[in-house]
Design a protein around this motif. Structure first.
Motif, PDB file in Angstrom:
ATOM      1  N   ALA A   3       0.834  -1.202   0.000  1.00  0.00           N
ATOM      2  CA  ALA A   3       0.000   0.000   0.000  1.00  0.00           C
ATOM      3  C   ALA A   3       0.872   1.257   0.000  1.00  0.00           C
ATOM      4  O   ALA A   3       0.558   2.252  -0.666  1.00  0.00           O
ATOM      5  CB  ALA A   3      -0.925  -0.005   1.217  1.00  0.00           C
ATOM      6  N   LEU A   4       1.974   1.195   0.718  1.00  0.00           N
ATOM      7  CA  LEU A   4       2.902   2.317   0.769  1.00  0.00           C
ATOM      8  C   LEU A   4       3.540   2.545  -0.599  1.00  0.00           C
ATOM      9  O   LEU A   4       3.663   3.693  -1.058  1.00  0.00           O
ATOM     10  CB  LEU A   4       3.977   2.050   1.819  1.00  0.00           C
ATOM     11  CG  LEU A   4       5.051   3.114   2.016  1.00  0.00           C
ATOM     12  CD1 LEU A   4       4.421   4.413   2.507  1.00  0.00           C
ATOM     13  CD2 LEU A   4       6.093   2.622   3.007  1.00  0.00           C
ATOM     14  N   ARG A   5       3.906   1.466  -1.267  1.00  0.00           N
ATOM     15  CA  ARG A   5       4.519   1.586  -2.588  1.00  0.00           C
ATOM     16  C   ARG A   5       3.543   2.208  -3.587  1.00  0.00           C
ATOM     17  O   ARG A   5       3.923   3.040  -4.420  1.00  0.00           O
ATOM     18  CB  ARG A   5       4.983   0.217  -3.080  1.00  0.00           C
ATOM     19  CG  ARG A   5       5.551   0.187  -4.487  1.00  0.00           C
ATOM     20  CD  ARG A   5       6.763   1.101  -4.625  1.00  0.00           C
ATOM     21  NE  ARG A   5       7.920   0.560  -3.941  1.00  0.00           N
ATOM     22  CZ  ARG A   5       8.907   1.301  -3.433  1.00  0.00           C
ATOM     23  NH1 ARG A   5       8.841   2.627  -3.500  1.00  0.00           N
ATOM     24  NH2 ARG A   5       9.938   0.745  -2.829  1.00  0.00           N
ATOM     25  N   GLU A   6       2.276   1.816  -3.516  1.00  0.00           N
ATOM     26  CA  GLU A   6       1.271   2.379  -4.415  1.00  0.00           C
ATOM     27  C   GLU A   6       1.021   3.861  -4.122  1.00  0.00           C
ATOM     28  O   GLU A   6       0.896   4.673  -5.030  1.00  0.00           O
ATOM     29  CB  GLU A   6      -0.045   1.609  -4.296  1.00  0.00           C
ATOM     30  CG  GLU A   6      -0.038   0.265  -4.995  1.00  0.00           C
ATOM     31  CD  GLU A   6      -1.430  -0.334  -5.083  1.00  0.00           C
ATOM     32  OE1 GLU A   6      -2.417   0.369  -4.770  1.00  0.00           O
ATOM     33  OE2 GLU A   6      -1.538  -1.505  -5.467  1.00  0.00           O
ATOM     34  N   ARG A  24      -1.644  -7.856  -0.067  1.00  0.00           N
ATOM     35  CA  ARG A  24      -2.171  -6.992  -1.125  1.00  0.00           C
ATOM     36  C   ARG A  24      -2.450  -5.608  -0.541  1.00  0.00           C
ATOM     37  O   ARG A  24      -2.860  -5.476   0.605  1.00  0.00           O
ATOM     38  CB  ARG A  24      -3.434  -7.580  -1.740  1.00  0.00           C
ATOM     39  CG  ARG A  24      -4.579  -7.768  -0.771  1.00  0.00           C
ATOM     40  CD  ARG A  24      -5.736  -8.531  -1.392  1.00  0.00           C
ATOM     41  NE  ARG A  24      -6.920  -8.497  -0.556  1.00  0.00           N
ATOM     42  CZ  ARG A  24      -7.133  -9.284   0.475  1.00  0.00           C
ATOM     43  NH1 ARG A  24      -6.223 -10.190   0.805  1.00  0.00           N
ATOM     44  NH2 ARG A  24      -8.250  -9.193   1.177  1.00  0.00           N
ATOM     45  N   ALA A  25      -2.241  -4.603  -1.349  1.00  0.00           N
ATOM     46  CA  ALA A  25      -2.454  -3.230  -0.896  1.00  0.00           C
ATOM     47  C   ALA A  25      -3.902  -2.985  -0.507  1.00  0.00           C
ATOM     48  O   ALA A  25      -4.188  -2.237   0.424  1.00  0.00           O
ATOM     49  CB  ALA A  25      -2.032  -2.256  -1.989  1.00  0.00           C
ATOM     50  N   SER A  26      -4.833  -3.636  -1.203  1.00  0.00           N
ATOM     51  CA  SER A  26      -6.260  -3.413  -0.959  1.00  0.00           C
ATOM     52  C   SER A  26      -6.709  -3.916   0.408  1.00  0.00           C
ATOM     53  O   SER A  26      -7.811  -3.580   0.856  1.00  0.00           O
ATOM     54  CB  SER A  26      -7.091  -4.097  -2.046  1.00  0.00           C
ATOM     55  OG  SER A  26      -6.875  -5.499  -2.049  1.00  0.00           O
ATOM     56  N   ASP A  30     -14.923  -8.123  -4.082  1.00  0.00           N
ATOM     57  CA  ASP A  30     -15.191  -7.878  -5.497  1.00  0.00           C
ATOM     58  C   ASP A  30     -15.723  -9.117  -6.211  1.00  0.00           C
ATOM     59  O   ASP A  30     -16.438  -9.010  -7.212  1.00  0.00           O
ATOM     60  CB  ASP A  30     -13.914  -7.394  -6.207  1.00  0.00           C
ATOM     61  CG  ASP A  30     -13.459  -6.025  -5.722  1.00  0.00           C
ATOM     62  OD1 ASP A  30     -14.264  -5.349  -5.053  1.00  0.00           O
ATOM     63  OD2 ASP A  30     -12.317  -5.645  -6.010  1.00  0.00           O
ATOM     64  N   ALA A  31     -15.367 -10.285  -5.689  1.00  0.00           N
ATOM     65  CA  ALA A  31     -15.786 -11.527  -6.329  1.00  0.00           C
ATOM     66  C   ALA A  31     -17.295 -11.728  -6.245  1.00  0.00           C
ATOM     67  O   ALA A  31     -17.892 -12.381  -7.105  1.00  0.00           O
ATOM     68  CB  ALA A  31     -15.069 -12.719  -5.688  1.00  0.00           C
ATOM     69  N   ILE A  32     -17.925 -11.159  -5.213  1.00  0.00           N
ATOM     70  CA  ILE A  32     -19.376 -11.320  -5.043  1.00  0.00           C
ATOM     71  C   ILE A  32     -20.126 -10.717  -6.222  1.00  0.00           C
ATOM     72  O   ILE A  32     -20.971 -11.366  -6.848  1.00  0.00           O
ATOM     73  CB  ILE A  32     -19.857 -10.671  -3.724  1.00  0.00           C
ATOM     74  CG1 ILE A  32     -19.253 -11.388  -2.519  1.00  0.00           C
ATOM     75  CG2 ILE A  32     -21.376 -10.693  -3.653  1.00  0.00           C
ATOM     76  CD1 ILE A  32     -19.661 -10.779  -1.197  1.00  0.00           C
ATOM     77  N   GLY A  54      -4.800   4.449   2.215  1.00  0.00           N
ATOM     78  CA  GLY A  54      -6.191   4.053   2.052  1.00  0.00           C
ATOM     79  C   GLY A  54      -6.875   3.602   3.317  1.00  0.00           C
ATOM     80  O   GLY A  54      -8.061   3.262   3.301  1.00  0.00           O
ATOM     81  N   ALA A  55      -6.143   3.574   4.435  1.00  0.00           N
ATOM     82  CA  ALA A  55      -6.718   3.150   5.710  1.00  0.00           C
ATOM     83  C   ALA A  55      -7.272   4.361   6.461  1.00  0.00           C
ATOM     84  O   ALA A  55      -7.068   5.513   6.068  1.00  0.00           O
ATOM     85  CB  ALA A  55      -5.673   2.431   6.554  1.00  0.00           C
TER      86      ALA A  55
END
Length: 370
Positions: free
Chosen positions: A21-24, A138-140, A350-352, A171-172
Motif C-alpha cells: 500500500a505504501l509503494r502504491e 495486497r495493498a487493498s 469484489d468476487a461477489i 487508504g486506511a
C-alpha cells in the motif's frame, strides 16, 4: 509530502500489505525489509516493493535499517519484543518505531521499560485474511480499514500527525486511542466473541449424540456465529494470555448476562425476553455495514441449483473459468436462516458482484447474504 523511508522487520501478510500500500501511495518511498523467509524477500524485491532486503541484521546492516523514518515491527509478538531490544541500540535520531499487534499493553510496557516512549506509535491495522504470508499480501487489504494508532504519551504531536497522514495515504482510516482503551475495546468486540464462539462449538460437540445429529443439521445461523472458531489456535491462545485482564472482566459480565436471561427463560418472562431480543436487534441493526472491524466480513452468495448430477460442478467450473477464486462451496441442507441451495464463499468482496452478475446472466437465481 517529502520522501519517506520505511523499514519492515517481518514481511508477512500484514507487513507485506502495508509495504504494498505504501509503494502504491508513495512511489518515491524507500522501503527496506528483513524477514527469515528468503522467498518473501526475493519476491518483494522482484516486484519492486522492497528497495533493499536483509535475511538477517548484523551490526552494520542494522545501522542502515534503523535510519528509516518509520520502522514497522511486523513479526509475531514474542519476536517483536526481541527485535525491539535488538534495534534499540542502532536507532537513529528521528526514527519512529511502530508495530501491528492486536494487543497493545505488553509492547507499550516494554517500550516504557526500554526508555523508548518518545519514539513509539503502536499500530493495529484491523484487517486480515485466512491466507498468510507475503505471497498473499495486497495493498487493498488496508482500504477503508480502521488502522488504530496508540502513540506513547511522550511522542510529539507533529510526529503523530505525520504518521496518521501516512496511514491515510495508504487508504486506511487512522483512529487514535490510548493503548489501554484499545485493549478493552478489542477484548469486547473481537477477543470475547472468539472465546464465545469456541465455547459454543465445544458445547454442541460435547452435547451431540453418538451419530452426530447436531453437527449434521447445524443451521446456517449456527455456522455464521461460530465461524470465527476456525481461526488460528495459537494466535488466540496468545491473545487470551496477553489481554487476559480485559477478556476475563468482560467474560465475567457476559456470564452474568447469560445467567439473567436464563432466569427470564425459566420463569417465562415474556416482557423481559422480548426486551432482550428487541434491544439486541435494534443495536445490531445500527452497526455500520463495513468490513473494517476486527472480525472479518464473510463474502458469500447463495444460489438456487437443480437437484441433478453435475449442477454444483457446473457452477464451480463457470466461476473458475472466469477467474473467480472460491474459498468454500457446499450444499446448505438446513435453510431455516438462509435462502438458496448452494452456498459459495469467496476470498474478496469484489468476487461477489462478479459472480452474481455471471450467474444471473446464466439464469441462476441468487441470494446475496446481508
Amino acid at each position: 509530502m517529502k520522501p519517506v523511508t520505511c523499514s519492515f522487520y517481518g514481511l508477512g501478510l500484514i507487513g507485506g500489505s502495508i509495504a504494498r500500500a505504501l509503494r502504491e501511495a508513495r512511489p518515491d518511498a524507500r522501503i527496506l525489509a528483513c524477514d527469515i523467509q528468503e522467498s518473501a524477500l526475493l519476491q518483494a524485491r522482484e516486484e519492486g516493493i522492497a528497495d533493499e532486503i536483509f535475511p538477517k541484521l548484523d551490526a552494520s546492516s542494522a545501522l542502515s535499517f534503523c535510519s528509516s523514518d518509520y520502522i514497522f515491527l511486523c513479526a509475531p509478538v514474542a519476536h517483536n519484543n526481541e527485535n525491539l531490544r535488538f534495534l534499540k541500540q542502532y536507532l537513529q535520531p528521528g526514527s519512529i518505531l511502530t508495530d501491528v499487534g492486536s494487543v497493545k499493553a505488553p509492547i507499550h510496557e516494554l517500550v516504557e521499560r526500554e526508555g523508548l516512549s518518545n519514539r513509539f506509535i503502536g499500530g493495529h491495522p484491523m484487517a486480515g485474511s485466512e491466507r498468510i504470508g507475503f505471497a498473499n499480501s495486497r495493498a487493498s487489504l488496508l482500504e477503508n480499514a480502521y488502522y488504530i494508532l496508540t502513540p506513547s504519551a511522550q511522542v510529539p504531536q507533529e510526529r503523530i500527525r505525520e504518521f496518521s497522514e501516512l496511514v491515510r495515504s495508504m487508504g486506511a482510516i487512522p483512529l487514535i486511542l490510548d493503548y489501554r482503551q484499545h485493549d478493552h475495546i478489542t477484548a469486547a468486540v473481537s477477543h470475547l466473541p472468539h472465546v464465545i464462539a469456541s465455547s459454543l462449538v465445544n458445547l454442541v460437540r460435547d452435547s451431540d449424540s453418538e451419530d452426530g445429529l447436531m453437527k449434521m443439521i447445524a443451521a446456517g445461523g449456527f455456522k455464521d456465529i461460530t465461524r470465527i472458531a476456525s481461526s488460528s489456535t495459537v494466535m488466540w491462545q496468545q491473545i487470551c494470555l496477553t489481554n487476559s485482564v480485559n477478556i476475563s472482566d468482560l467474560l465475567g459480565q457476559y456470564i452474568k448476562s447469560l445467567q439473567k436471561v436464563k432466569e427470564e427463560i425459566d420463569r417465562g418472562d415474556e416482557k423481559e425476553l422480548y426486551s432482550f431480543f428487541d434491544g439486541a436487534r435494534r443495536y445490531r441493526d445500527s452497526f455500520i455495514e463495513a468490513s473494517s472491524g476486527p472480525i472479518k466480513k464473510v463474502y458469500t452468495v447463495n444460489v438456487e441449483i437443480p437437484d441433478e448430477a453435475g449442477s454444483l460442478a457446473s457452477v464451480a467450473t463457470l466461476l473458475a473459468l472466469n477467474g473467480i477464486s472460491i474459498k468454500n462451496i457446499g450444499i446448505t441442507h438446513n435453510r431455516e436462516a438462509e435462502e438458496g441451495v448452494l452456498r459459495i464463499e469467496f476470498y474478496e468482496p469484489d468476487a461477489i458482484e462478479k459472480a452474481a452478475s455471471l450467474l444471473t446472466a446464466r439464469g441462476y437465481v441468487i441470494f446475496l447474504k446481508k
